[in-house]
Design a protein around this motif. Structure first.
Motif, mmCIF file in Angstrom:
data_model
loop_
_atom_site.group_PDB
_atom_site.id
_atom_site.type_symbol
_atom_site.label_atom_id
_atom_site.label_comp_id
_atom_site.label_asym_id
_atom_site.label_seq_id
_atom_site.Cartn_x
_atom_site.Cartn_y
_atom_site.Cartn_z
ATOM 1 N N TYR A 155 10.096 9.132 13.597
ATOM 2 C CA TYR A 155 8.750 8.805 13.113
ATOM 3 C C TYR A 155 8.733 9.111 11.630
ATOM 4 O O TYR A 155 9.177 10.168 11.191
ATOM 5 N N PHE A 156 8.235 8.161 10.854
ATOM 6 C CA PHE A 156 8.320 8.245 9.389
ATOM 7 C C PHE A 156 6.919 8.340 8.809
ATOM 8 O O PHE A 156 6.119 7.413 8.927
ATOM 9 N N VAL A 157 6.640 9.462 8.154
ATOM 10 C CA VAL A 157 5.379 9.670 7.450
ATOM 11 C C VAL A 157 5.656 9.530 5.956
ATOM 12 O O VAL A 157 6.500 10.235 5.409
ATOM 13 N N PHE A 158 4.963 8.606 5.304
ATOM 14 C CA PHE A 158 5.109 8.453 3.846
ATOM 15 C C PHE A 158 3.836 8.952 3.191
ATOM 16 O O PHE A 158 2.726 8.603 3.610
ATOM 17 N N ILE A 159 3.990 9.776 2.164
ATOM 18 C CA ILE A 159 2.831 10.388 1.523
ATOM 19 C C ILE A 159 2.796 10.011 0.047
ATOM 20 O O ILE A 159 3.802 10.098 -0.659
ATOM 21 N N ASP A 161 -0.150 10.192 -3.467
ATOM 22 C CA ASP A 161 -1.318 10.977 -3.817
ATOM 23 C C ASP A 161 -2.188 10.242 -4.825
ATOM 24 O O ASP A 161 -1.727 9.357 -5.557
ATOM 25 N N VAL A 162 -3.442 10.611 -4.827
ATOM 26 C CA VAL A 162 -4.435 9.945 -5.656
ATOM 27 C C VAL A 162 -4.097 10.069 -7.139
ATOM 28 O O VAL A 162 -4.394 9.175 -7.935
ATOM 29 N N GLY A 163 -3.453 11.159 -7.510
ATOM 30 C CA GLY A 163 -3.120 11.382 -8.907
ATOM 31 C C GLY A 163 -2.169 10.350 -9.493
ATOM 32 O O GLY A 163 -2.064 10.206 -10.713
ATOM 33 N N GLU A 164 -1.482 9.621 -8.627
ATOM 34 C CA GLU A 164 -0.585 8.566 -9.120
ATOM 35 C C GLU A 164 -1.354 7.315 -9.547
ATOM 36 O O GLU A 164 -0.766 6.405 -10.125
ATOM 37 N N GLY A 165 -2.651 7.280 -9.236
ATOM 38 C CA GLY A 165 -3.475 6.126 -9.589
ATOM 39 C C GLY A 165 -3.807 5.295 -8.361
ATOM 40 O O GLY A 165 -3.021 5.211 -7.419
ATOM 41 N N ASP A 166 -4.974 4.669 -8.396
ATOM 42 C CA ASP A 166 -5.383 3.938 -7.196
ATOM 43 C C ASP A 166 -4.712 2.578 -7.059
ATOM 44 O O ASP A 166 -4.934 1.855 -6.099
ATOM 45 N N LYS A 167 -3.840 2.240 -8.004
ATOM 46 C CA LYS A 167 -3.086 0.994 -7.883
ATOM 47 C C LYS A 167 -1.832 1.148 -7.022
ATOM 48 O O LYS A 167 -1.178 0.141 -6.690
ATOM 49 N N ILE A 168 -1.477 2.374 -6.672
ATOM 50 C CA ILE A 168 -0.206 2.617 -5.984
ATOM 51 C C ILE A 168 -0.054 1.798 -4.689
ATOM 52 O O ILE A 168 1.003 1.199 -4.457
ATOM 53 N N PRO A 169 -1.048 1.723 -3.812
ATOM 54 C CA PRO A 169 -0.846 0.901 -2.605
ATOM 55 C C PRO A 169 -0.541 -0.557 -2.921
ATOM 56 O O PRO A 169 0.201 -1.213 -2.173
ATOM 57 N N ARG A 170 -1.078 -1.080 -4.032
ATOM 58 C CA ARG A 170 -0.809 -2.478 -4.380
ATOM 59 C C ARG A 170 0.624 -2.679 -4.845
ATOM 60 O O ARG A 170 1.139 -3.799 -4.837
ATOM 61 N N LYS A 171 1.285 -1.614 -5.262
ATOM 62 C CA LYS A 171 2.686 -1.707 -5.672
ATOM 63 C C LYS A 171 3.618 -1.838 -4.483
ATOM 64 O O LYS A 171 4.786 -2.165 -4.632
ATOM 65 N N ARG A 172 3.114 -1.513 -3.316
ATOM 66 C CA ARG A 172 3.847 -1.652 -2.048
ATOM 67 C C ARG A 172 5.119 -0.807 -2.036
ATOM 68 O O ARG A 172 5.094 0.300 -2.495
ATOM 69 N N GLY A 173 6.202 -1.318 -1.520
ATOM 70 C CA GLY A 173 7.381 -0.528 -1.243
ATOM 71 C C GLY A 173 7.418 -0.230 0.234
ATOM 72 O O GLY A 173 6.389 -0.194 0.919
ATOM 73 N N PRO A 174 8.607 -0.011 0.789
ATOM 74 C CA PRO A 174 8.762 0.117 2.243
ATOM 75 C C PRO A 174 8.018 1.299 2.845
ATOM 76 O O PRO A 174 7.611 1.241 4.003
ATOM 77 N N GLY A 175 7.843 2.387 2.068
ATOM 78 C CA GLY A 175 7.101 3.520 2.608
ATOM 79 C C GLY A 175 5.639 3.189 2.800
ATOM 80 O O GLY A 175 5.021 3.559 3.794
ATOM 81 N N ILE A 176 5.060 2.469 1.848
ATOM 82 C CA ILE A 176 3.644 2.108 1.929
ATOM 83 C C ILE A 176 3.411 1.038 2.994
ATOM 84 O O ILE A 176 2.471 1.119 3.777
ATOM 85 N N THR A 177 4.275 0.062 3.045
ATOM 86 C CA THR A 177 4.032 -1.044 3.972
ATOM 87 C C THR A 177 4.555 -0.775 5.377
ATOM 88 O O THR A 177 3.957 -1.227 6.351
ATOM 89 N N GLY A 178 5.680 -0.052 5.506
ATOM 90 C CA GLY A 178 6.335 0.009 6.800
ATOM 91 C C GLY A 178 6.410 1.361 7.471
ATOM 92 O O GLY A 178 6.922 1.463 8.596
ATOM 93 N N SER A 179 5.938 2.429 6.799
ATOM 94 C CA SER A 179 6.009 3.742 7.440
ATOM 95 C C SER A 179 5.134 3.764 8.689
ATOM 96 O O SER A 179 4.176 3.001 8.809
ATOM 97 N N ASP A 180 5.473 4.661 9.589
ATOM 98 C CA ASP A 180 4.674 4.770 10.814
ATOM 99 C C ASP A 180 3.284 5.311 10.516
ATOM 100 O O ASP A 180 2.323 4.979 11.207
ATOM 101 N N LEU A 181 3.189 6.175 9.509
ATOM 102 C CA LEU A 181 1.897 6.716 9.080
ATOM 103 C C LEU A 181 1.931 6.873 7.568
ATOM 104 O O LEU A 181 2.852 7.481 7.024
ATOM 105 N N LEU A 182 0.933 6.322 6.893
ATOM 106 C CA LEU A 182 0.787 6.515 5.447
ATOM 107 C C LEU A 182 -0.289 7.570 5.214
ATOM 108 O O LEU A 182 -1.405 7.457 5.740
ATOM 109 N N VAL A 183 0.061 8.589 4.434
ATOM 110 C CA VAL A 183 -0.894 9.638 4.083
ATOM 111 C C VAL A 183 -1.232 9.513 2.601
ATOM 112 O O VAL A 183 -0.339 9.461 1.755
ATOM 113 N N ILE A 184 -2.504 9.442 2.295
ATOM 114 C CA ILE A 184 -2.975 9.457 0.907
ATOM 115 C C ILE A 184 -3.552 10.847 0.657
ATOM 116 O O ILE A 184 -4.584 11.224 1.236
#
Length: 244
Positions: A155-159, A161-184
């Protein structure tokens, strides 16, 4: 033990290794898993996103619920994260149940490209502590392209954080799109860094095709219960697979 994967090019944490470097990471877990039967939970993300803090917040919740975790951390040259976790969890978790892997190279390679060192660490811990019902494996590096080999993590949790900027989810990457759980994480600092948690949620949901996400402030414990519940359900599923 020799580092699993050496790089000769200079880089910072965000250097580019694409998902194509991960022959196992995006594959179904069936038939790819190695090692013992104790469920293994990979917790990964960029440096500073709060991976160790999440483990330090999760473990007391899991222990209070009757679970018996062991923990593997990854650092390049030190035991810094392991030592920090032992100190933070003193009185909650036997320090001997936490080990640090010194990867000698980018930590992401030790959980993605060649997980041998982490598999050995997990096996050593579960042999010493046969009561362990889950292995939490923390590793950072490689910015948004970190993944866990399915040979290592059930099970893959990708974390992030808000400090990276709110554009980070739009940058995607396999952790954001494909992890079993995304933690912000670090949702409490959003007003201070001009970031919108609502925008991050909207954009994350748009690219995750229904996969779950959670929001946390690991310092106060906000959202940690939800993360723990996701992990426990994954552990129960994996345990059922091994009993079948």
């Amino acid at each position: 033990m020799a580092p699993p994967h050496q790089h000769t090019h200079p880089h910072q944490d965000g250097h580019a290794h694409g998902a194509e470097d991960d022959p196992a990471g995006s594959a179904p877990m069936s038939g790819r898993r190695s090692g013992g039967t104790t469920p293994r939970i990979g917790i990964g993300g960029p440096v500073g996103s709060g991976k160790t803090a999440l483990i330090e917040a999760l473990v007391p919740v899991l222990v209070a619920d009757g679970h018996r975790p062991v923990v593997v951390t990854n650092d390049i040259f030190t035991q810094e994260d392991a030592e920090h976790a032992r100190a933070a969890l003193a009185g909650t978790l036997d320090p001997a149940r936490i080990v640090g892997v010194e990867t000698g190279s980018c930590p992401h390679t030790a959980v993605r490209d060649d997980p041998t060192m982490n598999l050995d660490a997990a096996e050593e811990l579960t042999t010493r502590f046969p009561d362990a019902d889950m292995v939490l494996i923390e590793s950072g590096g490689d910015n948004l392209t970190l993944t866990f080999s399915r040979a290592l993590a059930d099970y893959f949790v990708f974390i992030i954080d808000v400090g990276e900027g709110d554009k980070i989810p739009r940058k995607r990457g396999p952790g954001i799109t494909g992890s079993d759980l995304l933690v912000i994480n670090k949702i409490d600092i959003a007003p201070h860094v001009r970031a919108s948690v609502q925008v991050m949620e909207r954009d994350a949901r748009a690219v995750r095709e229904g996969r779950p996400l959670a929001f946390t402030n690991c310092h106060t414990g906000e959202g940690v219960r939800e993360v723990a519940d996701h992990i426990v359900r994954a552990v129960l599923r994996q345990s059922a697979v091994h009993r079948a």
